[in-house]
Design an enzyme around this catalytic site. Structure first.
Site, PDB file in Angstrom:
ATOM      1  N   HIS A 266      -2.802  -1.940 -51.699  1.00 42.89           N
ATOM      2  CA  HIS A 266      -3.832  -1.558 -52.675  1.00 42.89           C
ATOM      3  C   HIS A 266      -3.627  -0.107 -53.113  1.00 42.89           C
ATOM      4  CE1 HIS A 266      -8.084  -1.215 -54.197  1.00 42.89           C
ATOM      5  NE2 HIS A 266      -7.902   0.043 -53.811  1.00 42.89           N
ATOM      6  N   GLU A 267      -3.440   0.787 -52.153  1.00 46.80           N
ATOM      7  CA  GLU A 267      -3.270   2.204 -52.481  1.00 46.80           C
ATOM      8  C   GLU A 267      -1.957   2.451 -53.211  1.00 46.80           C
ATOM      9  OE1 GLU A 267      -5.695   4.099 -52.265  1.00 46.80           O
ATOM     10  OE2 GLU A 267      -6.978   2.864 -50.985  1.00 46.80           O
TER      11      GLU A 267
ATOM     12  N   GLU B 252      -9.833  -0.413 -59.884  1.00 48.03           N
ATOM     13  CA  GLU B 252      -9.948  -0.967 -58.542  1.00 48.03           C
ATOM     14  C   GLU B 252      -9.595  -2.445 -58.537  1.00 48.03           C
ATOM     15  OE1 GLU B 252     -10.344   0.519 -55.615  1.00 48.03           O
ATOM     16  OE2 GLU B 252     -10.239   2.373 -56.775  1.00 48.03           O
TER      17      GLU B 252
ATOM     18  N   HIS C 145      -2.373   1.705 -56.786  1.00 44.40           N
ATOM     19  CA  HIS C 145      -2.931   2.825 -57.545  1.00 44.40           C
ATOM     20  C   HIS C 145      -1.821   3.771 -58.004  1.00 44.40           C
ATOM     21  CE1 HIS C 145      -7.205   2.258 -57.441  1.00 44.40           C
ATOM     22  NE2 HIS C 145      -7.292   2.245 -56.122  1.00 44.40           N
TER      23      HIS C 145
END
Length: 297
Positions: A147-148, A224, A151
């Site tokens: 997930h990070e 997100e 980003h």
């Protein structure tokens, strides 16, 4: 105390850089030469320089500030199998995402949390809290890391900084137009700008800044969902769903135990939010994120 010092240094740098740029552009004042009204061209340049400068300076020092603000320890030589696994996992996920290996760190927080920052996708930092490592299994942690990294790969930090800079510019611009109008129409000040201009401008900046933050937060919530999709793609959809469900359970326990407003899993506020609160939230509700993944969004 450290945060205040960093804030003051950041603002000092912004003022210095902005002053130099304004001098080079020959923009010494945004007031009209007659002493009344505004030179809108000069005002727009003034606001753009200051608005973008603050956002860009924050972006460029974001990794440095994050390390010191959270007490993140960068893993250079793994101390144990867990740290070795973290490095190997981040390296594998980064290659899959097509970005350079970011720095990897652990910060001493008991809440399940993680963040990614950096001024470009090939010079980033990914860090997880000790609490997250203690509570989640490897499938869940891998999904959080993915997930990070999502980003970073999506360039979210740069895009968000640009949007914030544009928002800053127009907030400053319209606040000063409102201040000038009130000063002339209400306070009947035709010779220069008086106290009414400055007071009204400050109030207008506060109000417009709050309203404009809705735009920034909307983009933040959208990114997100994109990062969740990246987590599901780079790691596994089930792992991403399980990670969010783990955060949901932790959030529920925090509310039941009347914890203060300190639970920020992926930046998520632990308190229940109203519809109005949703407009100003940087992250979507956990149930919405889980539902989007379950529906394959």
């Amino acid at each position: 105390m450290m945060r205040i010092g960093l804030f003051l240094l950041t603002n000092l740098a912004v003022v210095l850089v902005a002053s130099i740029v304004l001098s080079l552009l020959g923009v010494n004042s945004y007031f009209a030469a007659s002493g009344s009204g505004l030179d809108l061209g000069a005002l727009l340049v003034f606001c753009a320089v200051f608005g973008m400068a603050g956002s860009m300076v924050s972006l460029f020092i974001s990794k440095w500030m994050a390390k010191r603000g959270t007490g993140t320890r960068i893993i250079t030589q793994p101390r144990n199998n867990q740290e070795q696994w973290l490095l190997v996992t981040v390296e594998r996920l980064s290659k899959k995402a097509g970005i350079a290996m970011p720095e990897v760190g652990i910060f001493p927080a008991q809440e399940s949390n993680a963040f990614a920052t950096g001024w470009n996708k090939n010079d980033a930092l990914v860090a997880v809290s000790q609490g997250l490592l203690d509570r989640m299994d490897q499938e869940q942690v891998e999904a959080v890391l993915a997930h990070e990294i999502g980003h970073v790969a999506n360039g979210d930090m740069v895009t968000l900084s640009l949007i914030q800079g544009v928002v800053n510019t127009f907030v400053m611009f319209f606040a000063r137009i409102i201040g000038s109008t009130v000063d002339r129409v209400v306070f009947k000040n035709e010779n220069g700008h008086g106290l009414g201009f400055f007071i009204t401008t400050i109030i207008a900046e506060l109000v417009l800044g709050i309203l404009a933050s809705i735009i920034v937060m909307k983009f933040s919530r959208w990114r997100e969902f994109r990062a969740d999709h990246a987590g599901a793609t780079l790691a596994s959809r089930q792992g991403m769903i399980r990670a969010l469900q783990g955060l949901q359970l932790e959030q529920k326990r925090a509310l039941e135990s009347s914890m203060p407003d300190s639970l920020y899993a992926f930046g998520i506020n632990g308190n229940l939010r109203s519809k109005l609160g949703d407009l100003f939230a940087s992250h979507p509700r956990l149930e919405d994120r889980i539902r989007a993944l379950q529906q394959g969004a």
